[in-house]
Motif scaffolding. Structure first.
Motif, mmCIF file in Angstrom:
data_model
loop_
_atom_site.group_PDB
_atom_site.id
_atom_site.type_symbol
_atom_site.label_atom_id
_atom_site.label_comp_id
_atom_site.label_asym_id
_atom_site.label_seq_id
_atom_site.Cartn_x
_atom_site.Cartn_y
_atom_site.Cartn_z
ATOM 1 N N ASN A 23 0.825 -1.217 0.000
ATOM 2 C CA ASN A 23 0.000 0.000 0.000
ATOM 3 C C ASN A 23 0.857 1.264 0.000
ATOM 4 O OD1 ASN A 23 0.910 -0.202 2.656
ATOM 5 N ND2 ASN A 23 -0.911 0.796 3.469
ATOM 6 N N LEU A 24 2.114 1.190 -0.468
ATOM 7 C CA LEU A 24 2.984 2.355 -0.539
ATOM 8 C C LEU A 24 3.418 2.578 -1.989
ATOM 9 C CD1 LEU A 24 4.390 4.543 1.128
ATOM 10 C CD2 LEU A 24 6.378 3.044 1.232
ATOM 11 N N ALA A 25 3.122 3.775 -2.495
ATOM 12 C CA ALA A 25 3.505 4.122 -3.863
ATOM 13 C C ALA A 25 4.589 5.192 -3.809
ATOM 14 C CB ALA A 25 2.296 4.647 -4.631
ATOM 15 N N LYS A 26 5.601 5.020 -4.621
ATOM 16 C CA LYS A 26 6.642 6.030 -4.773
ATOM 17 C C LYS A 26 6.340 6.757 -6.075
ATOM 18 C CE LYS A 26 10.188 3.553 -2.219
ATOM 19 N NZ LYS A 26 10.369 4.424 -1.111
ATOM 20 N N PHE A 34 7.620 11.723 -3.771
ATOM 21 C CA PHE A 34 6.667 11.584 -2.677
ATOM 22 C C PHE A 34 6.436 10.105 -2.407
ATOM 23 C CE2 PHE A 34 5.463 15.679 -4.499
ATOM 24 C CZ PHE A 34 5.287 16.461 -3.372
ATOM 25 N N ASP A 35 6.201 9.752 -1.147
ATOM 26 C CA ASP A 35 5.724 8.432 -0.782
ATOM 27 C C ASP A 35 4.241 8.583 -0.489
ATOM 28 O OD1 ASP A 35 8.189 7.191 -1.003
ATOM 29 O OD2 ASP A 35 8.708 7.556 1.090
ATOM 30 N N VAL A 36 3.419 7.843 -1.191
ATOM 31 C CA VAL A 36 1.968 7.955 -1.057
ATOM 32 C C VAL A 36 1.441 6.671 -0.449
ATOM 33 C CG1 VAL A 36 -0.203 8.268 -2.293
ATOM 34 C CG2 VAL A 36 1.856 9.456 -3.074
ATOM 35 N N GLU A 37 0.711 6.801 0.663
ATOM 36 C CA GLU A 37 0.118 5.636 1.306
ATOM 37 C C GLU A 37 -1.274 5.418 0.733
ATOM 38 O OE1 GLU A 37 -1.053 3.987 5.739
ATOM 39 O OE2 GLU A 37 0.198 5.770 5.551
ATOM 40 N N LEU A 38 -1.485 4.228 0.181
ATOM 41 C CA LEU A 38 -2.775 3.888 -0.409
ATOM 42 C C LEU A 38 -3.690 3.316 0.667
ATOM 43 C CD1 LEU A 38 -1.301 2.063 -3.527
ATOM 44 C CD2 LEU A 38 -2.100 4.412 -3.413
ATOM 45 N N LYS A 39 -4.978 3.531 0.535
ATOM 46 C CA LYS A 39 -5.922 3.000 1.511
ATOM 47 C C LYS A 39 -6.001 1.485 1.442
ATOM 48 C CE LYS A 39 -8.803 7.008 2.093
ATOM 49 N NZ LYS A 39 -9.142 7.295 3.431
ATOM 50 N N GLN A 40 -5.691 0.929 0.272
ATOM 51 C CA GLN A 40 -5.769 -0.509 0.070
ATOM 52 C C GLN A 40 -4.517 -0.966 -0.673
ATOM 53 O OE1 GLN A 40 -9.578 -1.131 -1.735
ATOM 54 N NE2 GLN A 40 -9.447 -3.316 -1.427
ATOM 55 N N ALA A 41 -3.967 -2.089 -0.267
ATOM 56 C CA ALA A 41 -2.797 -2.631 -0.953
ATOM 57 C C ALA A 41 -3.174 -3.039 -2.369
ATOM 58 C CB ALA A 41 -2.238 -3.825 -0.189
ATOM 59 N N VAL A 42 -2.246 -2.891 -3.283
ATOM 60 C CA VAL A 42 -2.473 -3.274 -4.670
ATOM 61 C C VAL A 42 -1.830 -4.625 -4.896
ATOM 62 C CG1 VAL A 42 -2.013 -2.646 -7.064
ATOM 63 C CG2 VAL A 42 -2.510 -0.868 -5.391
ATOM 64 N N LYS A 43 -2.604 -5.561 -5.436
ATOM 65 C CA LYS A 43 -2.065 -6.891 -5.736
ATOM 66 C C LYS A 43 -1.237 -6.804 -7.010
ATOM 67 C CE LYS A 43 -5.973 -9.218 -3.632
ATOM 68 N NZ LYS A 43 -7.182 -9.991 -3.865
ATOM 69 N N THR A 45 -1.083 -8.562 -9.554
ATOM 70 C CA THR A 45 -1.783 -8.909 -10.792
ATOM 71 C C THR A 45 -2.744 -7.809 -11.232
ATOM 72 O OG1 THR A 45 -3.480 -10.068 -9.528
ATOM 73 C CG2 THR A 45 -1.650 -11.382 -10.380
ATOM 74 N N GLN A 46 -3.074 -6.888 -10.324
ATOM 75 C CA GLN A 46 -3.985 -5.807 -10.676
ATOM 76 C C GLN A 46 -3.223 -4.707 -11.407
ATOM 77 O OE1 GLN A 46 -5.382 -4.596 -6.802
ATOM 78 N NE2 GLN A 46 -7.418 -5.356 -7.276
ATOM 79 N N SER A 47 -3.939 -3.992 -12.224
ATOM 80 C CA SER A 47 -3.356 -2.780 -12.797
ATOM 81 C C SER A 47 -3.268 -1.775 -11.666
ATOM 82 C CB SER A 47 -4.259 -2.254 -13.907
ATOM 83 O OG SER A 47 -3.807 -1.006 -14.329
ATOM 84 N N HIS A 48 -2.085 -1.214 -11.447
ATOM 85 C CA HIS A 48 -1.914 -0.337 -10.290
ATOM 86 C C HIS A 48 -2.413 1.073 -10.521
ATOM 87 C CE1 HIS A 48 1.842 0.220 -12.549
ATOM 88 N NE2 HIS A 48 1.812 1.444 -12.080
ATOM 89 N N VAL A 49 -2.800 1.420 -11.735
ATOM 90 C CA VAL A 49 -3.268 2.766 -12.000
ATOM 91 C C VAL A 49 -4.378 2.700 -13.036
ATOM 92 C CG1 VAL A 49 -2.614 5.051 -12.769
ATOM 93 C CG2 VAL A 49 -0.923 3.616 -11.672
ATOM 94 N N ARG A 50 -5.408 3.489 -12.822
ATOM 95 C CA ARG A 50 -6.432 3.627 -13.849
ATOM 96 C C ARG A 50 -5.974 4.699 -14.821
ATOM 97 N NH1 ARG A 50 -11.758 4.431 -10.536
ATOM 98 N NH2 ARG A 50 -11.142 3.081 -8.869
ATOM 99 N N LYS A 51 -6.235 4.490 -16.067
ATOM 100 C CA LYS A 51 -5.855 5.482 -17.076
ATOM 101 C C LYS A 51 -6.679 6.748 -16.844
ATOM 102 C CE LYS A 51 -3.294 2.927 -19.927
ATOM 103 N NZ LYS A 51 -1.939 3.170 -20.176
#
Length: 149
Positions: A23-26, A34-43, A45-51
């Motif tokens: 759940n941490l994005a750089k 920036f280090d961004v804390e996501l509310k939910q961890a990204v798996k 296999t999932q796309s980590h960003v919506r276009k």
């Protein structure tokens, strides 16, 4: 790595997602990490960003202009050291324009923040290669205001 360009309230942002782990994005925004804390961890296999949905930009129109003297062409427009906004605010006055020579400590922009006028001073000596803001623009902390080459 994913790169995006956003405009928020008239301010342009270049956003690069460097890495996402649990759940941490750089990310970098306009070159600032920036280090961004996501509310939910990204798996993985999932796309980590919506276009993002971005309005189409008009195609650049090429216009012919007189060539500048060789001495001016030595520093390309936009090249050089960046002067950034130290805090969010509104540009109330531009003290320089492209081509002006500045010294360390010269006031280059006046930024209003929380009803106070803040002098933004040059941290570099040189020639202003680009001014990226206009009077009345709202900027965020870290936004690039101008470059000095």
């Amino acid at each position: 790595m994913s790169k995006y360009q956003y405009t928020v309230e008239g301010v342009d942002y270049d956003v690069e997602i460097v890495e996402i782990e649990d759940n941490l994005a750089k990310v970098t925004v306009n070159g600032i990490p920036f280090d961004v804390e996501l509310k939910q961890a990204v798996k993985p296999t999932q796309s980590h960003v919506r276009k993002p949905v971005v309005a189409p930009q008009p195609a650049a129109v090429e216009t012919k202009t007189a060539e500048k003297p060789a001495a001016k062409a030595a520093v390309p427009a936009g090249a050089g050291s960046k002067i950034t906004a130290p805090l969010p605010g509104t540009i109330t006055e531009l003290k320089v324009k492209e081509g002006d020579t500045v010294k360390v400590g010269d006031t280059v922009i006046i930024l209003e923040a929380m009803k106070m006028q803040n002098n933004i001073e040059s941290e570099y000596s040189g020639t202003v290669t680009s001014v990226l803001v206009n009077r009345g623009d709202t900027v965020m902390e870290g936004s690039v205001l101008l470059t000095i080459g």
